[in-house]
Design an enzyme around this catalytic site. Sequence first.
Site, PDB file in Angstrom:
ATOM      1  NE  ARG D 297      -0.991   6.326  -2.092  1.00 45.56           N
ATOM      2  CZ  ARG D 297      -1.815   6.295  -3.130  1.00 45.56           C
ATOM      3  NH1 ARG D 297      -2.469   5.192  -3.448  1.00 45.56           N
ATOM      4  NH2 ARG D 297      -2.012   7.384  -3.866  1.00 45.56           N
ATOM      5  CG  HIS D 301       0.192   2.713  -5.889  1.00 42.72           C
ATOM      6  ND1 HIS D 301      -0.268   1.878  -4.907  1.00 42.72           N
ATOM      7  CD2 HIS D 301       0.726   1.919  -6.842  1.00 42.72           C
ATOM      8  CE1 HIS D 301      -0.035   0.623  -5.264  1.00 42.72           C
ATOM      9  NE2 HIS D 301       0.573   0.625  -6.432  1.00 42.72           N
ATOM     10  CE1 TYR D 310      -4.685   8.710  -5.924  1.00 47.47           C
ATOM     11  CE2 TYR D 310      -3.766   8.666  -8.143  1.00 47.47           C
ATOM     12  CZ  TYR D 310      -3.663   8.369  -6.804  1.00 47.47           C
ATOM     13  OH  TYR D 310      -2.549   7.735  -6.328  1.00 47.47           O
TER      14      TYR D 310
HETATM   15  C1  LIG Z   1      -3.926  -9.239  -8.818  1.00 45.18           C
HETATM   16  C2  LIG Z   1      -3.419  -7.850  -8.978  1.00 45.18           C
HETATM   17  N1  LIG Z   1      -4.167  -6.952  -9.639  1.00 45.18           N
HETATM   18  C3  LIG Z   1      -3.744  -5.679  -9.823  1.00 45.18           C
HETATM   19  C4  LIG Z   1      -2.517  -5.272  -9.347  1.00 45.18           C
HETATM   20  C5  LIG Z   1      -2.031  -3.838  -9.596  1.00 45.18           C
HETATM   21  N2  LIG Z   1      -1.983  -3.105  -8.320  1.00 45.18           N
HETATM   22  C6  LIG Z   1      -0.836  -3.003  -7.621  1.00 45.18           C
HETATM   23  S1  LIG Z   1      -1.099  -2.230  -6.149  1.00 45.18           S
HETATM   24  C7  LIG Z   1      -2.741  -2.020  -6.459  1.00 45.18           C
HETATM   25  C8  LIG Z   1      -3.603  -1.345  -5.438  1.00 45.18           C
HETATM   26  C9  LIG Z   1      -3.570  -2.046  -4.107  1.00 45.18           C
HETATM   27  O1  LIG Z   1      -4.299  -1.313  -3.145  1.00 45.18           O
HETATM   28  P1  LIG Z   1      -4.323  -1.774  -1.638  1.00 45.18           P
HETATM   29  O2  LIG Z   1      -4.678  -3.232  -1.569  1.00 45.18           O
HETATM   30  O3  LIG Z   1      -5.214  -0.839  -0.898  1.00 45.18           O
HETATM   31  O4  LIG Z   1      -2.836  -1.663  -1.117  1.00 45.18           O
HETATM   32  P2  LIG Z   1      -1.981  -0.313  -1.030  1.00 45.18           P
HETATM   33  O5  LIG Z   1      -1.281  -0.144  -2.350  1.00 45.18           O
HETATM   34  O6  LIG Z   1      -2.921   0.811  -0.742  1.00 45.18           O
HETATM   35  O7  LIG Z   1      -1.003  -0.523   0.085  1.00 45.18           O
HETATM   36  C10 LIG Z   1      -3.083  -2.541  -7.704  1.00 45.18           C
HETATM   37  C11 LIG Z   1      -4.434  -2.489  -8.294  1.00 45.18           C
HETATM   38  C12 LIG Z   1      -1.741  -6.252  -8.661  1.00 45.18           C
HETATM   39  N3  LIG Z   1      -0.534  -5.956  -8.179  1.00 45.18           N
HETATM   40  N4  LIG Z   1      -2.219  -7.506  -8.492  1.00 45.18           N
END
Ligand SMILES: Cc1ncc(C[n+]2csc(CCOP(=O)(O)OP(=O)(O)O)c2C)c(N)n1
Lengths: 334, 334, 408, 408
Positions: D297, D301, D310
């Site tokens: 990435r 985010h 971080y």
């Molecule tokens: C059930 C849930 N818990 C927490 C969140 C908050 N949140 C949004 S994105 C994220 C990280 C997701 O990481 P990843 O699965 O690696 O996907 P990426 O964002 O890297 O594409 C979090 C913790 C959420 N959207 N849904």
Amino acid sequence: MTELTLAAAINSGLRRALEEDPTVVLLGEDIGRLGGVFRVTDGLQRDFGTDRVMDTPLAEAAIMGVAVGLAYRGYRPVVEIQFDGFVYPAFDQVVAQVAKLHYRTGGAIRMPITVRIPYGGGIGAVEHHSESPEAYFTHTSGLRVVTCANPQDAHTMIRQAVACDDPVVFFEPKRRYWTKGPVVEDVDDALPLDRARVVVEGTDVTLVAYGPLVITARDAALAALDDGLSIEVVDLRSLSPLDLDTVEASVRKTGRLVVTHEAQQHGGLGAEIAASVTERCFEELRAAPVRVTGFDVPYPAAKLEDHFLPNLDRLLDAVDRVMGRQSSLSGWRA
Amino acid sequence: MTELTLAAAINSGLRRALEEDPTVVLLGEDIGRLGGVFRVTDGLQRDFGTDRVMDTPLAEAAIMGVAVGLAYRGYRPVVEIQFDGFVYPAFDQVVAQVAKLHYRTGGAIRMPITVRIPYGGGIGAVEHHSESPEAYFTHTSGLRVVTCANPQDAHTMIRQAVACDDPVVFFEPKRRYWTKGPVVEDVDDALPLDRARVVVEGTDVTLVAYGPLVITARDAALAALDDGLSIEVVDLRSLSPLDLDTVEASVRKTGRLVVTHEAQQHGGLGAEIAASVTERCFEELRAAPVRVTGFDVPYPAAKLEDHFLPNLDRLLDAVDRVMGRQSSLSGWRA
Amino acid sequence: MLRSDVSPSRALPGSRDQRRTAAQNRPPVPATRTTPPDDDLPVPRPEGLLQLISAEGVRRSDPVLDAWVADVDDEQLADLYEDMVVVRRFDTEATALQRQGQLGLWPPLLGQEASQIGSARALRPDDFVFTSYRENGVAYCRGVTPTDLVRVWRGTALSGWDPREVGMATPQVIIGAQTLHATGYAIGCLKDGVDSAVVAYFGDGATSQGDVNEAMVFAASFTAPVIFFCQNNQWAISEPVGLQAKRPIADRAPGFGIPSLRVDGNDVLAVMAATRIALDRARRGDGPTFIEAVTYRMGPHTTSDDPTRYADPEVRAQWAAKDPIQRVERLLRGRGALSDERAAAIASHADDFATAMREGCLGLPAPEPLSVFDNVFTTPTPWLERQRSQYAAYLAMFEDAPVEGEVR
Amino acid sequence: MLRSDVSPSRALPGSRDQRRTAAQNRPPVPATRTTPPDDDLPVPRPEGLLQLISAEGVRRSDPVLDAWVADVDDEQLADLYEDMVVVRRFDTEATALQRQGQLGLWPPLLGQEASQIGSARALRPDDFVFTSYRENGVAYCRGVTPTDLVRVWRGTALSGWDPREVGMATPQVIIGAQTLHATGYAIGCLKDGVDSAVVAYFGDGATSQGDVNEAMVFAASFTAPVIFFCQNNQWAISEPVGLQAKRPIADRAPGFGIPSLRVDGNDVLAVMAATRIALDRARRGDGPTFIEAVTYRMGPHTTSDDPTRYADPEVRAQWAAKDPIQRVERLLRGRGALSDERAAAIASHADDFATAMREGCLGLPAPEPLSVFDNVFTTPTPWLERQRSQYAAYLAMFEDAPVEGEVR
Ligand SMILES: Cc1ncc(C[n+]2csc(CCOP(=O)(O)OP(=O)(O)O)c2C)c(N)n1
Ligand SMILES: Cc1ncc(C[n+]2csc(CCOP(=O)(O)OP(=O)(O)O)c2C)c(N)n1
Ligand SMILES: [Mg+2]
Ligand SMILES: [Mg+2]
């Protein structure tokens, strides 16, 4: 006494809790290095280490279940759920375990777990980031559910919640995180965690609010004054158990009740308050209690949230209604 | 017309649904070979095959999420949750997906999912097998929530629920599974799924009940007669949306309301009914609505459930109270 | 032995691929790397199992396992035998009590004695155990009294004992939930800097639950001293393990970074050895281990279940031939390490325990009506005290002889 | 290639065991079978990756993969290049729109173009896709219009398009939830007897969620034609993948009975080959496949995130050198398959798309106030109609000039 934002007040409250009790541990997603997406835990991992402030893998059920295990072991976990809409995966662990374990074990095992949940709308967020799920928890026996409306309460109540030997779901009004106010760290004779507070005295109508809408309710009381109306505003603070004695006392005085919350109306906390107040002071009530809440639809798209959330005008309109003045529903029949 | 148990009536209703619509599929734990732990799906896998009646791995969230995917694909899934206390792992999929998808997609995607949940106590079961979680669902916008109290409704309503294009949470009063009654498979002008029914006419008090307590409410009405009291019993049937017009009409006539359910009182459906009725007929109310419910404790051990569940005596005591007669709370003050 | 990979020996020939390649000429896919065909037997094959005592009661030596049970002499083996006999005896008694209407329900552990005794007897008092509802053999080893074993099933309480007193949590009814509690408790042990270990017991069906998989994620991430002890008794009520998993359960953990062991769950000695290996890893800071104890549920799921609707009696018969108690008895007898006197003494001790359970059960007092309001919170709340007093007032009416028309 | 076992090459020497054995003399535990030491690098090692185009833009031949992309000539590779350029362009535009206050939020996909284009371009129109919020490159391939891409982020609707029209579900915000929907949809395809396949896109963080693991259980159990496509971009907001998994993500699936592939997520051709292998298995009834696309990435985010708190800039720089677009450009240029004219045309097409997105975004009408009550159910309910009319009456007050004291 210092001037702090509500978020910073919780941060300092958590800091004090970590200092004062070595069994306090914080768990959550992105609460460590990042300090939380709202920075509520900013600097705590740096100062207390990864052992006390733990970034966890991305799984709410696990965070909650692990907190249960830590409590079994004698720890005092403080869990952060990143947003209101993400607490549901943990619902089973909260309802079937956290809420029931003390009862299940006949008091042998305590669950001094604090579940912090930033909640509510008004920040123009995407789906699942603006919900008010408090009624799911207030209907769950065995849980204490509280929320705060100003930095001082935020600081004092989070410390009381962490110190409490019962599980406490602590709802943080996210759209008020940046509201500033004076904070005294050690208040002598602080109001107990389970007590409501009359924040504006009045004689004509009792307006019960909590969390993000307390400020709106105060504004309404102010606006009503121009209008010769005296509104008493009660900041509920404890959503379960309810401090109904305080509400009852106010309604006995005013004879009129308006309750407001962002959560949907159907089965919301407003229904319990209206029903309980009616049970206790039917004779004193001069009009039916009025509820001003989110509508019974899923939380809408950001550009529609102003047409979902209660606001100053809707509160004043409800006050007119309970006062028998002309209001939007005057003569309304569906 | 045949005499069937409530469980058999649902079984025949599901059979008819499977016959009439090829997109209907049943999913759940032990529903196939075993026919369900209550035998509600007995013989259906044998007659419709493993493709229509699927035993699934042991994971409620997955069952619900897979049902969502099947609905996306155009199927009409009927999910069985084995017991009330096991629906919580699926809560996230129900609240964040099933309830919201039609709204989220602006009507593009329908979720014609039926979630069958045997619920309620009174069978002397172990923990998590006697809960009444309906209020968690009735507070969730986007869900239809219904329950049945007799074999005829059980048969007709399960077919209506499966045929409904909205998600329907169908609560089955498990302690009444073995209650027998006449069942006509194809009723012409059957009452719509979202309508309540007056099952006993009366003039003094409106007693609103649903599911397992409807029978108890009828008994109460009967017992009250000896006492010169005329109770009107309303079988709610639809818990969300509420058919408040029917309740309102009754209360306008009687001026008194008693609501009963097994679920805990705090934030239970009784609060919504009491509050809504008060809003709509404050002038006509001669006494504060009374709620007779489970207490605000976790569902207790089997040997204590009689001291948790509403029963005939508690209903009659409440009727006395709403009538202003001497009752257990006469002159009570805490 | 510790399988941090899925042993290639269990990888299957992609016969299907070859079958089809001719038909539709498509680019090659390495044949040996596909998933098991659907028609593949779900039930794990015995070859894959760790074993020290064969079904016939023959002591098989194992280069690695032997060392872990070197201290278990005939006398101690006889003790394990005694444990299993006692457990089977009171389990039978509890079933009888249920049939006689004295218990609301009972989940028999018949056939799983070795899995429970072999693992539980490997533990220290300071270790902690989180189980499901069927682990009454484990509870027995932890020192739970005969009466406390039936309290919950009699319906007089929601918990049979004080978890801290016996080092065992109240058995969990929500499938899989306890694995997260075990992981959290184990993380707590790490924080405390003690070398206590935690065991999470669960079934084959539970492995499908998100909670169990999340527990493995967290345990691996935090190197928690927890043992995931899965009793694969082949059934989740009426559902065969093949519906839950297309590969042996033990193959699941390595992908989470958790080594796993697959052991003959009807071999008390092998189970003990495997558990000791896992405990040693936990105590030494090497983190979680997954153990699949392959056994069979010889009885119904619970006393309200009817296995004739789904279980094949022949399969049950095959498992009966692998009985965990018989094989140890054969072994001990063969070695002259189990005299008739000892056997008789064991039997009567078992009877005594069963009798104590029956008497304790029948003697359990019904709970006080108003106790329904106790222990919701650690301190009374005005809200609940109000409900308590109102209900007390209500109950009081029935005491002072009710007058017709007033109260019924 | 298809790894139905965790390749032993990635099993680690149990140096720790040996280290300690001396100290405490304990029975032997086979050294090579323990879990990775905690200090082991969580980030998967490049060796383990499938690759066809190196970071330097060199076409590497692969005995198995080559056959799966034999039809991809320079012209088609240039098309994939174009897709990636367009996607990066509008992704940048969307970020700009957010910075200018025109969008509430935007989750940049910068760096993940190859993972999304390579996989999405392998699909047929009748296939169906369930994604998370970051898969705007996938949406582009499915034919979502520029305006529809920003609808949700502008806050005018909860869904940007009709899922059935583009064969892609409304992007999922609840992490992992969509993997179950994909599995259910795939089971539906089986029931319909069609050979359509389903792809579930999710991130490395999502692999910790129960839903994702349960989805693998169900997909394996029902041999569902679903592809679990995990974009391991190394981060879950601020959490490194090493916190979620102690082993490469691709090692998880085999234990569930699902073969997995681990591919260079910045290599559009390798991603396409891997996806085609998985699609072929799905269409032929061989069930699910798991693909880990290892990428990075490069942006925050979301636009509200601050990675400086971080993320290590040096690591980012290393990944910048592995850019998915540059390597293809090098390859094409080297082969003379990308003229300056073509490059310019591509750039302006990309600009056009970005412009269309901006204009479409600014032109999005605010939703009708009363539409907040629409589509809760498929048919209106008296309960909601009542709330709608009451709110309509309320809004009406503001229209007919409110009188002070009556309405404010
Ligand atoms: C059930 C849930 N818990 C927490 C969140 C908050 N949140 C949004 S994105 C994220 C990280 C997701 O990481 P990843 O699965 O690696 O996907 P990426 O964002 O890297 O594409 C979090 C913790 C959420 N959207 N849904
Ligand atoms: C969350 C949840 N879902 C369903 C049930 C109902 N249930 C009780 S036991 C059981 C089967 C469990 O099988 P397994 O995990 O193999 O344990 P075993 O009973 O074989 O010991 C089921 C489905 C439950 N108790 N909890
Ligand atoms: Mg089992
Ligand atoms: Mg990621």
